[in-house]
Design a protein around this motif. Structure first.
Motif, PDB file in Angstrom:
ATOM      1  N   ALA A 241       0.831  -1.202   0.000  1.00 14.22           N
ATOM      2  CA  ALA A 241       0.000   0.000   0.000  1.00 14.22           C
ATOM      3  C   ALA A 241       0.863   1.250   0.000  1.00 14.22           C
ATOM      4  O   ALA A 241       0.555   2.242  -0.683  1.00 14.22           O
ATOM      5  CB  ALA A 241      -0.929  -0.015   1.212  1.00 14.22           C
ATOM      6  N   CYS A 242       1.970   1.219   0.746  1.00 16.14           N
ATOM      7  CA  CYS A 242       2.887   2.358   0.788  1.00 16.14           C
ATOM      8  C   CYS A 242       3.489   2.610  -0.590  1.00 16.14           C
ATOM      9  O   CYS A 242       3.591   3.763  -1.040  1.00 16.14           O
ATOM     10  CB  CYS A 242       3.967   2.101   1.827  1.00 16.14           C
ATOM     11  N   GLN A 243       3.876   1.555  -1.268  1.00 15.25           N
ATOM     12  CA  GLN A 243       4.465   1.706  -2.598  1.00 15.25           C
ATOM     13  C   GLN A 243       3.436   2.274  -3.571  1.00 15.25           C
ATOM     14  O   GLN A 243       3.751   3.148  -4.388  1.00 15.25           O
ATOM     15  CB  GLN A 243       4.986   0.359  -3.098  1.00 15.25           C
ATOM     16  N   LEU A 244       2.197   1.781  -3.495  1.00  9.65           N
ATOM     17  CA  LEU A 244       1.129   2.304  -4.338  1.00  9.65           C
ATOM     18  C   LEU A 244       0.983   3.816  -4.131  1.00  9.65           C
ATOM     19  O   LEU A 244       0.946   4.592  -5.097  1.00  9.65           O
ATOM     20  CB  LEU A 244      -0.189   1.600  -3.980  1.00  9.65           C
ATOM     21  N   LEU A 245       0.931   4.234  -2.888  1.00 11.50           N
ATOM     22  CA  LEU A 245       0.703   5.647  -2.591  1.00 11.50           C
ATOM     23  C   LEU A 245       1.918   6.509  -2.939  1.00 11.50           C
ATOM     24  O   LEU A 245       1.777   7.674  -3.314  1.00 11.50           O
ATOM     25  CB  LEU A 245       0.323   5.808  -1.119  1.00 11.50           C
ATOM     26  N   GLN A 246       3.112   5.944  -2.827  1.00 11.32           N
ATOM     27  CA  GLN A 246       4.305   6.677  -3.272  1.00 11.32           C
ATOM     28  C   GLN A 246       4.256   6.908  -4.773  1.00 11.32           C
ATOM     29  O   GLN A 246       4.585   8.003  -5.257  1.00 11.32           O
ATOM     30  CB  GLN A 246       5.566   5.904  -2.904  1.00 11.32           C
ATOM     31  N   VAL A 247       3.875   5.876  -5.521  1.00 10.66           N
ATOM     32  CA  VAL A 247       3.763   6.010  -6.972  1.00 10.66           C
ATOM     33  C   VAL A 247       2.762   7.112  -7.325  1.00 10.66           C
ATOM     34  O   VAL A 247       2.957   7.876  -8.271  1.00 10.66           O
ATOM     35  CB  VAL A 247       3.342   4.666  -7.611  1.00 10.66           C
ATOM     36  N   LEU A 248       1.694   7.219  -6.534  1.00 14.05           N
ATOM     37  CA  LEU A 248       0.655   8.215  -6.798  1.00 14.05           C
ATOM     38  C   LEU A 248       1.041   9.607  -6.324  1.00 14.05           C
ATOM     39  O   LEU A 248       0.337  10.580  -6.607  1.00 14.05           O
ATOM     40  CB  LEU A 248      -0.656   7.791  -6.125  1.00 14.05           C
ATOM     41  N   GLY A 249       2.145   9.713  -5.564  1.00 13.29           N
ATOM     42  CA  GLY A 249       2.614  11.016  -5.119  1.00 13.29           C
ATOM     43  C   GLY A 249       2.031  11.486  -3.812  1.00 13.29           C
ATOM     44  O   GLY A 249       2.007  12.704  -3.538  1.00 13.29           O
TER      45      GLY A 249
ATOM     46  N   LEU B 136     -13.758   3.844  -0.816  1.00 11.91           N
ATOM     47  CA  LEU B 136     -12.442   3.932  -1.445  1.00 11.91           C
ATOM     48  C   LEU B 136     -12.306   5.202  -2.284  1.00 11.91           C
ATOM     49  O   LEU B 136     -11.245   5.831  -2.301  1.00 11.91           O
ATOM     50  CB  LEU B 136     -12.189   2.694  -2.300  1.00 11.91           C
ATOM     51  N   THR B 137     -13.374   5.561  -2.970  1.00 15.65           N
ATOM     52  CA  THR B 137     -13.342   6.771  -3.801  1.00 15.65           C
ATOM     53  C   THR B 137     -13.141   8.007  -2.937  1.00 15.65           C
ATOM     54  O   THR B 137     -12.300   8.869  -3.238  1.00 15.65           O
ATOM     55  CB  THR B 137     -14.641   6.899  -4.623  1.00 15.65           C
ATOM     56  N   ARG B 138     -13.888   8.103  -1.841  1.00 13.80           N
ATOM     57  CA  ARG B 138     -13.729   9.269  -0.952  1.00 13.80           C
ATOM     58  C   ARG B 138     -12.316   9.316  -0.373  1.00 13.80           C
ATOM     59  O   ARG B 138     -11.705  10.381  -0.295  1.00 13.80           O
ATOM     60  CB  ARG B 138     -14.768   9.211   0.177  1.00 13.80           C
ATOM     61  N   TYR B 139     -11.809   8.149   0.016  1.00 16.50           N
ATOM     62  CA  TYR B 139     -10.473   8.126   0.620  1.00 16.50           C
ATOM     63  C   TYR B 139      -9.409   8.547  -0.382  1.00 16.50           C
ATOM     64  O   TYR B 139      -8.540   9.369  -0.076  1.00 16.50           O
ATOM     65  CB  TYR B 139     -10.170   6.730   1.161  1.00 16.50           C
ATOM     66  N   MET B 140      -9.457   7.976  -1.587  1.00 17.49           N
ATOM     67  CA  MET B 140      -8.421   8.296  -2.575  1.00 17.49           C
ATOM     68  C   MET B 140      -8.495   9.754  -3.007  1.00 17.49           C
ATOM     69  O   MET B 140      -7.469  10.390  -3.251  1.00 17.49           O
ATOM     70  CB  MET B 140      -8.543   7.377  -3.795  1.00 17.49           C
ATOM     71  N   HIS B 141      -9.690  10.329  -3.065  1.00 15.15           N
ATOM     72  CA  HIS B 141      -9.806  11.750  -3.399  1.00 15.15           C
ATOM     73  C   HIS B 141      -9.140  12.605  -2.328  1.00 15.15           C
ATOM     74  O   HIS B 141      -8.454  13.586  -2.641  1.00 15.15           O
ATOM     75  CB  HIS B 141     -11.272  12.137  -3.563  1.00 15.15           C
ATOM     76  N   ARG B 142      -9.305  12.238  -1.059  1.00 18.75           N
ATOM     77  CA  ARG B 142      -8.685  13.012   0.017  1.00 18.75           C
ATOM     78  C   ARG B 142      -7.170  12.902  -0.027  1.00 18.75           C
ATOM     79  O   ARG B 142      -6.451  13.882   0.166  1.00 18.75           O
ATOM     80  CB  ARG B 142      -9.219  12.535   1.364  1.00 18.75           C
ATOM     81  N   VAL B 143      -6.669  11.672  -0.264  1.00 17.06           N
ATOM     82  CA  VAL B 143      -5.219  11.481  -0.298  1.00 17.06           C
ATOM     83  C   VAL B 143      -4.594  12.233  -1.470  1.00 17.06           C
ATOM     84  O   VAL B 143      -3.576  12.925  -1.304  1.00 17.06           O
ATOM     85  CB  VAL B 143      -4.891   9.975  -0.393  1.00 17.06           C
ATOM     86  N   LEU B 144      -5.184  12.111  -2.639  1.00 18.20           N
ATOM     87  CA  LEU B 144      -4.568  12.723  -3.823  1.00 18.20           C
ATOM     88  C   LEU B 144      -4.795  14.229  -3.878  1.00 18.20           C
ATOM     89  O   LEU B 144      -3.998  14.957  -4.484  1.00 18.20           O
ATOM     90  CB  LEU B 144      -5.107  12.057  -5.094  1.00 18.20           C
ATOM     91  N   ALA B 145      -5.853  14.706  -3.239  1.00 19.89           N
ATOM     92  CA  ALA B 145      -6.065  16.158  -3.195  1.00 19.89           C
ATOM     93  C   ALA B 145      -4.979  16.832  -2.358  1.00 19.89           C
ATOM     94  O   ALA B 145      -4.611  17.977  -2.597  1.00 19.89           O
ATOM     95  CB  ALA B 145      -7.428  16.467  -2.620  1.00 19.89           C
ATOM     96  N   ALA B 146      -4.458  16.088  -1.374  1.00 16.28           N
ATOM     97  CA  ALA B 146      -3.405  16.631  -0.505  1.00 16.28           C
ATOM     98  C   ALA B 146      -2.008  16.391  -1.069  1.00 16.28           C
ATOM     99  O   ALA B 146      -1.026  16.855  -0.482  1.00 16.28           O
ATOM    100  CB  ALA B 146      -3.511  16.001   0.878  1.00 16.28           C
TER     101      ALA B 146
END
Length: 234
Positions: A176-184, A223-233
């Motif tokens: 999960a950490c690697q996924l989120l690093q790839v996404l920035g 999942l959609t709400r969570y990913m929007h919050r992570v990527l918005a930041a």
């Protein structure tokens, strides 16, 4: 994130699982030992951890009772090695999964610019991909997930099982950490802890209510709400 990444960590775990029971000395005896562990796993999935007894496992594996007591001095050794085998196989599976999908994730992250609209589309895509992954797990690896839940509960009472559970959870967290690093993501390690907790809850709910379309829709929404919050930041 460790330098070798999620696939490397999973491979390391798979290669370094330690078994407690007596080691097999011949090819035929190794197969019998594997049969016993596979039988114990089937009992865990069907009857729970408390159903694992030497006599029950011997009957399930179609081997003499003396075979189970030869390889495993007690039930704790048998349960530990049964989950050790699960962790070894699961780690190898996750290593292949990350090796095969990391480049695809990088391509998804590289699409478009870094505008809010592009980040929003990426969040939608990653949420859908994650939901598809969970649903695939529930369809094709339901028995493995059932066993994992049973062993996690038992690990609260067994330090040896707890060590294996932590190793397995470490692989999932690294992925999960690697996924989120790839996404920035700005805080991939912390965000990964939340994401793996969400996925774990969803897998549990999916096991409780298989084939529930309302659960599937709720899963994608969360999942959609969570990913929007992570990527918005990000």
């Amino acid at each position: 994130m460790a330098p070798q990444g999620a696939a490397g960590l999973a491979t390391d775990v798979a290669n370094n699982v330690r078994y407690q029971g007596r080691k097999a000395t011949r090819q035929g005896s190794e197969q019998r030992r594997q049969d016993i562990l596979d039988a114990a796993m089937r009992i865990v999935i069907r009857d729970g951890v408390r159903g694992v007894r030497h006599r029950a496992v011997a009957a399930e594996a179609n081997v003499p009772l003396s075979a189970t007591t030869y390889y495993f001095n007690d039930i704790e050794d048998l349960l530990t090695d049964t989950f050790a085998q699960y962790v070894e196989r699961s780690a190898a599976y996750l290593a292949r999964l990350w090796t095969n999908n990391e480049e695809l994730l990088r391509q998804m992250a590289a699409r478009g610019d870094r505008s809010p609209a592009a980040r929003s589309r990426l969040a939608d895509d990653i949420a859908q991909t994650t939901a598809d992954y969970i649903q695939h797990q529930l369809r094709t690896r339901r028995d493995a997930l059932m066993a994992e839940q049973a062993f996690r509960q038992e690990a609260l009472l067994s330090p040896r099982l707890a060590e294996l559970v932590r190793a397995h959870q470490g692989i999932l967290l690294q992925g999960a950490c690697q996924l989120l690093q790839v996404l920035g993501a700005r805080e991939p390690q912390e965000d990964a802890k939340v994401l793996t907790a969400i996925i774990g809850r969803m897998e549990y709910q999916g096991l409780l209510s298989p084939g529930n379309s309302a659960t599937d829709a709720e899963m994608l929404g969360i999942l959609t709400r969570y990913m929007h919050r992570v990527l918005a930041a990000a």
